[in-house]
Design a protein around this motif. Structure first.
Motif, short mmCIF file in Angstrom:
data_model
loop_
_atom_site.label_atom_id
_atom_site.label_comp_id
_atom_site.label_asym_id
_atom_site.label_seq_id
_atom_site.Cartn_x
_atom_site.Cartn_y
_atom_site.Cartn_z
N PRO A 1 116.34 54.46 12.39
CA PRO A 1 115.94 53.13 11.90
C PRO A 1 114.48 52.83 12.20
O PRO A 1 113.94 53.21 13.24
CB PRO A 1 116.87 52.19 12.68
N ASP A 2 113.84 52.11 11.27
CA ASP A 2 112.43 51.79 11.43
C ASP A 2 112.16 51.04 12.73
O ASP A 2 111.14 51.27 13.40
CB ASP A 2 111.94 50.95 10.25
N GLN A 3 113.06 50.12 13.10
CA GLN A 3 112.84 49.35 14.32
C GLN A 3 112.85 50.24 15.55
O GLN A 3 112.11 50.01 16.51
CB GLN A 3 113.89 48.24 14.46
N THR A 4 113.68 51.28 15.52
CA THR A 4 113.69 52.23 16.64
C THR A 4 112.38 52.98 16.72
O THR A 4 111.83 53.21 17.81
CB THR A 4 114.87 53.22 16.48
N ILE A 5 111.84 53.38 15.56
CA ILE A 5 110.55 54.06 15.54
C ILE A 5 109.46 53.15 16.12
O ILE A 5 108.62 53.60 16.92
CB ILE A 5 110.17 54.47 14.10
N VAL A 6 109.48 51.87 15.74
CA VAL A 6 108.50 50.91 16.26
C VAL A 6 108.62 50.81 17.78
O VAL A 6 107.61 50.81 18.51
CB VAL A 6 108.67 49.54 15.61
N THR A 7 109.85 50.74 18.27
CA THR A 7 110.07 50.64 19.71
C THR A 7 109.56 51.89 20.43
O THR A 7 108.96 51.80 21.52
CB THR A 7 111.56 50.43 20.02
N ILE A 8 109.77 53.05 19.85
CA ILE A 8 109.28 54.29 20.45
C ILE A 8 107.76 54.29 20.52
O ILE A 8 107.17 54.69 21.53
CB ILE A 8 109.80 55.51 19.66
N VAL A 9 107.11 53.84 19.45
CA VAL A 9 105.65 53.73 19.45
C VAL A 9 105.19 52.79 20.57
O VAL A 9 104.25 53.10 21.32
CB VAL A 9 105.13 53.23 18.09
N GLN A 10 105.84 51.65 20.69
CA GLN A 10 105.47 50.69 21.73
C GLN A 10 105.63 51.30 23.12
O GLN A 10 104.76 51.16 23.99
CB GLN A 10 106.33 49.43 21.61
N ASN A 11 106.74 51.98 23.34
CA ASN A 11 107.00 52.57 24.65
C ASN A 11 106.00 53.68 24.97
O ASN A 11 105.49 53.76 26.09
CB ASN A 11 108.42 53.13 24.71
N LEU A 12 105.71 54.53 23.99
CA LEU A 12 104.78 55.62 24.22
C LEU A 12 103.38 55.07 24.53
O LEU A 12 102.69 55.57 25.42
CB LEU A 12 104.73 56.55 23.01
N ALA A 13 102.98 54.02 23.82
CA ALA A 13 101.68 53.41 24.08
C ALA A 13 101.63 52.81 25.48
O ALA A 13 100.64 52.97 26.20
CB ALA A 13 101.39 52.33 23.03
N ARG A 14 102.70 52.13 25.86
CA ARG A 14 102.71 51.49 27.18
C ARG A 14 102.70 52.53 28.31
O ARG A 14 101.92 52.42 29.26
CB ARG A 14 103.94 50.59 27.33
N PHE A 15 103.54 53.54 28.21
CA PHE A 15 103.64 54.53 29.27
C PHE A 15 102.40 55.44 29.31
O PHE A 15 102.11 56.05 30.35
CB PHE A 15 104.89 55.39 29.09
N SER A 16 101.67 55.53 28.22
CA SER A 16 100.49 56.40 28.17
C SER A 16 99.21 55.70 28.56
O SER A 16 98.25 56.36 28.96
CB SER A 16 100.31 56.96 26.74
N GLY A 17 99.16 54.38 28.41
CA GLY A 17 97.90 53.68 28.46
C GLY A 17 97.57 52.97 29.75
O GLY A 17 97.85 53.45 30.85
N ALA A 18 97.00 51.77 29.62
CA ALA A 18 96.45 51.06 30.77
C ALA A 18 97.52 50.51 31.70
O ALA A 18 97.21 50.06 32.81
CB ALA A 18 95.56 49.91 30.29
N ALA A 19 98.78 50.55 31.27
CA ALA A 19 99.88 50.17 32.16
C ALA A 19 100.63 51.41 32.65
O ALA A 19 101.62 51.29 33.37
CB ALA A 19 100.86 49.23 31.43
N GLY A 20 100.16 52.59 32.24
CA GLY A 20 100.86 53.82 32.58
C GLY A 20 99.92 54.91 33.03
O GLY A 20 99.17 54.77 33.99
N MET A 21 99.93 56.02 32.30
CA MET A 21 99.24 57.22 32.74
C MET A 21 97.75 57.02 32.97
O MET A 21 97.18 57.53 33.95
CB MET A 21 99.46 58.34 31.72
#
Length: 299
Positions: A140-160
């Motif tokens: 589902p598109d909403q799941t893809i959006v959530t995955i993008v959000q999670n990957l951005a958060r865990f990779s970025g200024a709140a994560g890695m």
């Protein structure tokens, strides 16, 4: 052969093939494509994508082509982080996995751009996961959006990224009383975050349309966090055995080898408890594969 060894034997080559295929398609510049492929395909255990696939399999769900592609996105982010970590302004390493690091082989400017392309490319991988997929297996598109959000958060200024920032500040410092800070501000975001993302992604994909999905996903995310922290502590212990005079405030230097092992084992036990919780939440859940993951860490 353990179930994890079987999974790695089957899906390790498939992960590499998916990475190679997407790396060829990400740019029309053959030379730059070669640089990116060098950064990603030059060895690596593929621990994070394998964890995603292991979680899916543990819930007795099929590993679809879309799931395989989504699982590889984190490897793009992980590889980008290694390219940038090796740069002269960061760790200044000339070798990576026994080969010249990207900046040593192609130059510093090229390495910066390779890392940039790998990070942004990860999100293209996620958003094109459904390409050519049959309707019945589309995510589902909403799941893809959530995955993008999670990957951005865990990779970025709140994560890695912030974890790496704090780690740079930690070099050469005397942090004898900062164990909690080390765990919370370096180990959790820098190392554990992407492992947590990988475990959480597997749960998201395995429990699509299931009523207990949020609770299951939360428990699996906590498993990934605990596993990631134990993984980093073990890495510190391995490094300490090779060089106990390092000026970096890693756990064995702060609290001693014995106490670091005890802390590692505590996180492993917490991860084990999460698997026990999951067996009560989902009757079809088979923890064997993830138990094998836990045995990768330790003496």
């Amino acid at each position: 052969m353990t179930k994890f060894a079987e999974l790695r034997a089957t899906y390790g080559p498939k992960i590499d093939a998916q990475l190679a295929q997407d790396l060829k398609q990400i740019t029309t510049d053959a030379q730059f494509s070669e640089m990116m492929a060098y950064a990603v395909l030059n060895g690596g255990k593929r621990l994070r994508p394998l964890l995603t696939l292991a979680v899916i399999s543990s819930f007795q769900q099929a590993i679809t082509p879309q799931a395989l592609k989504l699982a590889t996105a984190v490897e793009w982010v992980h590889s980008y982080s290694l390219v940038h970590d090796d740069l002269p302004a960061m760790d200044n390493d000339l070798l990576r996995r026994g080969q010249p690091s990207v900046h040593a082989k192609f130059g510093e400017a090229a390495a910066i751009l390779v890392g940039d392309a790998l990070l942004t490319g990860a999100f293209e991988v996620v958003t094109t996961a459904n390409t050519l997929a049959p309707a019945e297996t589309m995510i589902p598109d909403q799941t893809i959006v959530t995955i993008v959000q999670n990957l951005a958060r865990f990779s970025g200024a709140a994560g890695m990224v912030i974890g790496q920032m704090h780690d740079m500040a930690n070099h050469g410092q005397n942090l004898q009383t900062a164990t909690d800070w080390l765990l919370q501000e370096i180990y959790t975001p820098k190392t554990a975050a992407l492992i947590q993302f990988s475990a959480q992604l597997g749960a998201q994909l395995a429990t699509l349309h299931q009523t207990q999905a949020p609770e299951v996903t939360q428990a699996m995310a906590q498993f990934g966090l605990d596993f990631g922290l134990a993984f980093q502590i073990q890495d510190d212990l391995d490094d300490f055995e090779q060089d106990d005079t390092a000026t970096i405030g890693a756990l064995p230097h702060l609290i001693g080898v014995s106490a670091a092992r005890t802390l590692r084992d505590r996180y492993l036990q917490d991860a084990n408890d999460r698997l026990t919780q999951l067996t009560t939440l989902v009757s079809a859940f088979d923890r064997t594969l993830l138990d094998d993951f836990l045995t990768l860490i330790g003496d």
